[in-house]
Design an enzyme around this catalytic site. Structure first.
Site, PDB file in Angstrom:
ATOM      1  N   ARG A 237     -10.789  17.755  -2.140  1.00 48.94           N
ATOM      2  CA  ARG A 237      -9.646  17.634  -3.031  1.00 48.94           C
ATOM      3  C   ARG A 237     -10.065  16.803  -4.240  1.00 48.94           C
ATOM      4  O   ARG A 237     -10.753  15.787  -4.091  1.00 48.94           O
ATOM      5  CB  ARG A 237      -8.463  16.947  -2.331  1.00 48.94           C
ATOM      6  N   GLU A 266      -6.687  19.529 -12.385  1.00 51.66           N
ATOM      7  CA  GLU A 266      -7.088  20.901 -12.725  1.00 51.66           C
ATOM      8  C   GLU A 266      -6.005  21.621 -13.524  1.00 51.66           C
ATOM      9  O   GLU A 266      -4.820  21.465 -13.216  1.00 51.66           O
ATOM     10  CB  GLU A 266      -7.373  21.692 -11.445  1.00 51.66           C
ATOM     11  N   HIS A 284     -13.539  25.470  -9.371  1.00 54.35           N
ATOM     12  CA  HIS A 284     -12.822  25.648  -8.103  1.00 54.35           C
ATOM     13  C   HIS A 284     -13.127  27.017  -7.479  1.00 54.35           C
ATOM     14  O   HIS A 284     -12.231  27.842  -7.261  1.00 54.35           O
ATOM     15  CB  HIS A 284     -11.321  25.482  -8.303  1.00 54.35           C
TER      16      HIS A 284
END
Length: 318
Positions: A237, A266, A284
């Site tokens: 995370r 993000e 990601h």
């Protein structure tokens, strides 16, 4: 009988969208642009089910209040920190996620980052593309070998174990930090202190859950516990790492390198990281294989099918 109305907040693999369309009145986000808070709150009042992704914040104001129609939130992803689960429980709204199907793909990305960071592949690729490579030479972009090095895993769930299996094939020794020791792991591999694990690891890979308890668990103090030639990886995370502190540590040589696939805000990346040569930054990609994303979507669909058939969803988290 009218079909339940479902909103997908982003585009999903075509095979999943087609399956959903057979049973539901599905609204797609045709331009695939993230929905804002107001649009998500409106969707909770317009649809029977809302299916967000990890980039969609569903706070209490969207979940609670007058006129909420949705009775289930089918999250596309394993992480659910972006959904206010307490608010969902208070409102009687079921929340599901997609565990178990991301393990191999995410572990592969962790190994990608590990190899890129330790062998300075990102630096080399950028140098070559910029036309700055002058040819082979004995001291050019020297990285570090993996055999005999210690991989320290922060958290020891399914993904961390998969990374450990891959790293063993490269001759790495495994150490880990978690709430409790695992009976199937060798004696001495468990560390009850995060600082102790960081101090003995050549590569540190983060696999802890998000949330308030783990916010910035890797901060300036923890980075100073690491070896100066160590590498930090994060496929867990983005909130696990204090990105400003990491940028400082990479700049001043506190640690040698980092590889990140997730970020705290993000799609924004801390500006201090963007131009550093000794960090690998990926957008990601942890679960980004067609097979994995299809499996994630099918899990959401299975949960919706059970819910609308009056059965308990298999992957309920609230």
């Amino acid at each position: 009988m009218n079909k339940p109305r479902i909103l997908l907040s982003r585009r999903w693999p075509e095979s999943v969208e087609q399956r959903l369309a057979q049973s539901y009145d599905v609204t797609l986000n045709e331009n695939d642009v993230p929905l804002g808070p107001d649009a998500l709150a409106a969707a909770m009042r317009e649809y029977d089910a809302v299916c967000p992704t990890v980039t969609d914040r569903l706070g209490a104001s969207a979940i609670e209040g007058a006129g909420v129609r949705a009775r289930i939130i089918g999250n596309f992803g394993a992480g659910i920190e972006h959904v206010d689960l307490d608010a969902a429980r208070r409102a009687g709204i079921i929340v599901t996620n997609t565990p178990d199907v991301l393990t191999d793909a995410t572990a592969d990305i962790a190994m990608t980052l590990l190899l890129m960071a330790t062998r300075r592949a990102g630096e080399g690729e950028r140098e070559l593309r910029a036309g700055e490579w002058t040819g082979w030479r004995p001291t050019h972009l020297l990285g570090s070998s993996l055999s005999g090095k210690v991989l320290g895993l922060v958290g020891f769930g399914r993904i961390a174990r998969a990374v450990a299996d891959r790293a063993k094939a490269f001759g790495m020794t495994i150490a880990y930090y978690s709430r409790t020791p695992k009976p199937d792991m060798p004696e001495g591999s468990y560390h009850a202190s995060l600082a102790d694990l960081l101090a003995i690891s050549d590569v540190v890979s983060l696999h802890a859950p998000g949330g308030a308890e783990t916010l910035h668990m890797i901060d300036a103090a923890m980075l100073k516990c690491m070896k100066p030639n160590a590498v930090l990886l994060n496929t867990g995370r983005g909130t696990l790492v204090d990105e400003a502190a990491l940028a400082d540590a990479l700049r001043d040589g506190t640690i040698a390198a980092a590889g990140l696939d997730v970020f705290e805000s993000e799609p924004k990346v801390h500006p201090g990281l963007v131009n550093l040569p000794n960090v690998v930054l990926l957008p990601h990609l942890g679960s980004a294989t067609l097979e994995t994303r299809e499996a994630m979507g099918m899990k959401v669909t299975d949960n919706l099918d059970r819910f609308f058939a009056g059965q308990e969803p298999l992957d309920r988290v609230a």
